[in-house]
Design a protein around this motif. Sequence first.
Motif, PDB file in Angstrom:
ATOM      1  N   HIS A  32      49.454  40.579  41.785  1.00  0.00           N
ATOM      2  CA  HIS A  32      49.490  41.839  41.038  1.00  0.00           C
ATOM      3  C   HIS A  32      50.263  41.628  39.751  1.00  0.00           C
ATOM      4  O   HIS A  32      51.338  41.036  39.744  1.00  0.00           O
ATOM      5  CB  HIS A  32      50.159  42.935  41.872  1.00  0.00           C
ATOM      6  N   GLY A  33      49.678  42.077  38.625  1.00  0.00           N
ATOM      7  CA  GLY A  33      50.348  41.915  37.347  1.00  0.00           C
ATOM      8  C   GLY A  33      49.705  42.795  36.293  1.00  0.00           C
ATOM      9  O   GLY A  33      48.898  43.684  36.602  1.00  0.00           O
ATOM     10  N   PHE A  34      50.080  42.541  35.036  1.00  0.00           N
ATOM     11  CA  PHE A  34      49.565  43.339  33.932  1.00  0.00           C
ATOM     12  C   PHE A  34      49.146  42.438  32.778  1.00  0.00           C
ATOM     13  O   PHE A  34      49.832  41.462  32.459  1.00  0.00           O
ATOM     14  CB  PHE A  34      50.629  44.332  33.448  1.00  0.00           C
ATOM     15  N   ASP A  35      48.025  42.791  32.187  1.00  0.00           N
ATOM     16  CA  ASP A  35      47.546  42.116  30.991  1.00  0.00           C
ATOM     17  C   ASP A  35      47.992  42.933  29.780  1.00  0.00           C
ATOM     18  O   ASP A  35      47.760  44.141  29.726  1.00  0.00           O
ATOM     19  CB  ASP A  35      46.006  42.020  31.029  1.00  0.00           C
ATOM     20  N   ARG A  36      48.676  42.313  28.823  1.00  0.00           N
ATOM     21  CA  ARG A  36      49.221  42.964  27.635  1.00  0.00           C
ATOM     22  C   ARG A  36      50.204  44.075  28.019  1.00  0.00           C
ATOM     23  O   ARG A  36      50.026  45.240  27.626  1.00  0.00           O
ATOM     24  CB  ARG A  36      48.103  43.521  26.751  1.00  0.00           C
ATOM     25  N   PRO A  73      49.201  49.823  24.425  1.00  0.00           N
ATOM     26  CA  PRO A  73      48.383  50.985  24.818  1.00  0.00           C
ATOM     27  C   PRO A  73      47.160  50.616  25.645  1.00  0.00           C
ATOM     28  O   PRO A  73      46.680  51.434  26.436  1.00  0.00           O
ATOM     29  CB  PRO A  73      47.971  51.584  23.469  1.00  0.00           C
ATOM     30  N   GLU A  74      46.665  49.373  25.459  1.00  0.00           N
ATOM     31  CA  GLU A  74      45.500  48.926  26.233  1.00  0.00           C
ATOM     32  C   GLU A  74      45.905  48.061  27.425  1.00  0.00           C
ATOM     33  O   GLU A  74      45.124  47.246  27.904  1.00  0.00           O
ATOM     34  CB  GLU A  74      44.540  48.166  25.326  1.00  0.00           C
ATOM     35  N   GLN A  75      47.108  48.247  27.899  1.00  0.00           N
ATOM     36  CA  GLN A  75      47.590  47.501  29.063  1.00  0.00           C
ATOM     37  C   GLN A  75      46.632  47.682  30.242  1.00  0.00           C
ATOM     38  O   GLN A  75      46.153  48.782  30.509  1.00  0.00           O
ATOM     39  CB  GLN A  75      48.979  47.998  29.454  1.00  0.00           C
ATOM     40  N   LYS A  76      46.345  46.563  30.930  1.00  0.00           N
ATOM     41  CA  LYS A  76      45.447  46.618  32.083  1.00  0.00           C
ATOM     42  C   LYS A  76      46.131  45.999  33.302  1.00  0.00           C
ATOM     43  O   LYS A  76      46.840  44.999  33.189  1.00  0.00           O
ATOM     44  CB  LYS A  76      44.147  45.873  31.794  1.00  0.00           C
ATOM     45  N   GLU A  77      45.869  46.604  34.427  1.00  0.00           N
ATOM     46  CA  GLU A  77      46.390  46.075  35.679  1.00  0.00           C
ATOM     47  C   GLU A  77      45.445  44.987  36.189  1.00  0.00           C
ATOM     48  O   GLU A  77      44.221  45.139  36.135  1.00  0.00           O
ATOM     49  CB  GLU A  77      46.507  47.190  36.708  1.00  0.00           C
ATOM     50  N   VAL A  78      46.006  43.894  36.642  1.00  0.00           N
ATOM     51  CA  VAL A  78      45.188  42.808  37.201  1.00  0.00           C
ATOM     52  C   VAL A  78      45.641  42.529  38.625  1.00  0.00           C
ATOM     53  O   VAL A  78      46.830  42.637  38.950  1.00  0.00           O
ATOM     54  CB  VAL A  78      45.292  41.522  36.355  1.00  0.00           C
ATOM     55  N   LEU A 124      44.498  37.515  40.446  1.00  0.00           N
ATOM     56  CA  LEU A 124      44.047  36.720  39.313  1.00  0.00           C
ATOM     57  C   LEU A 124      44.283  35.243  39.600  1.00  0.00           C
ATOM     58  O   LEU A 124      45.375  34.848  39.992  1.00  0.00           O
ATOM     59  CB  LEU A 124      44.808  37.135  38.047  1.00  0.00           C
ATOM     60  N   LYS A 125      43.235  34.436  39.393  1.00  0.00           N
ATOM     61  CA  LYS A 125      43.324  33.001  39.648  1.00  0.00           C
ATOM     62  C   LYS A 125      43.122  32.250  38.330  1.00  0.00           C
ATOM     63  O   LYS A 125      42.149  32.488  37.623  1.00  0.00           O
ATOM     64  CB  LYS A 125      42.273  32.558  40.663  1.00  0.00           C
TER      65      LYS A 125
END
Length: 261
Positions: free
Chosen positions: A74-78, A82-87, A90-91
């Motif tokens: 579990h993590g976050f992209d950016r 404002p456009e932060q996305k949850e991931v 992820l491999k």
Amino acid sequence: MAGKIFLSVGKTSNERQEKFVLDIEGYLRANDLTPQTVGRTYFTSQQPLKAINELMGQCIGSVIIAYERLHIDHGFDRPGHPEQKEVQKLKLPTVWNQIEAAMAYNFGHPLLVIVEKGLKSEGLLEVGYDWYVIWSDLDPAMLTEPSFVGAFSDWKRRCEAYAEQREQKTAAPSRPFSDHAQAIQGREQLIALRQILSNRFSEGELRVLCFDLGIDFENLPGEEKIVKAMELVSFLQRTNRLDQLVLLGQQIRPDIDWPGS
């Protein structure tokens, strides 16, 4: 033609990954190709990038094997954007796969890229570039599948063409005026082929030609036919396959006077 092949692999984390790498190495050797990997079969006291550069200079092609190195549940992209996305789940492979693929491309190596299914498709490890990308379960049975055997055979042929071209450059004496004339002639051939494909071929015929060449028409950059034709010629020139283009073009449109035929 025997030759060295640069094999980009990260340190294996489990028996499954190690067995797959060993099987690929064995497959290369069975095809008279010698896999070379910094830290695995090639050892030096130099800094990694210098060692890779030196080793690639001895090779006639590269194989990239990308498998899971980093797993993020579990993590976050950016984060914070404002456009932060949850991931989730992820491999990612080792970053050296990306670095070595870029260096191999810069050398002009024919590239064969094998990516474990489930990895994030990004950078040089995704479809749409000048090389094959094969998605795999890291199952050795893949080596007997017709799709892999066909892709490998064509890649090996391009490696042999790369080796021959390099030998010719090494053996040929310096002839600046002759080389300049040959460069002009080569450019004229590329322009002529581009004009033939864009002016004398319908889009349907161009699609058939791409199919016969094993190239995905939709993956060629651009939307207009003229741009597709230009990108196709450029790709085949970079991969030493213009002879195939002329041969297949003659079969589809024998009424055309093909350059180099």
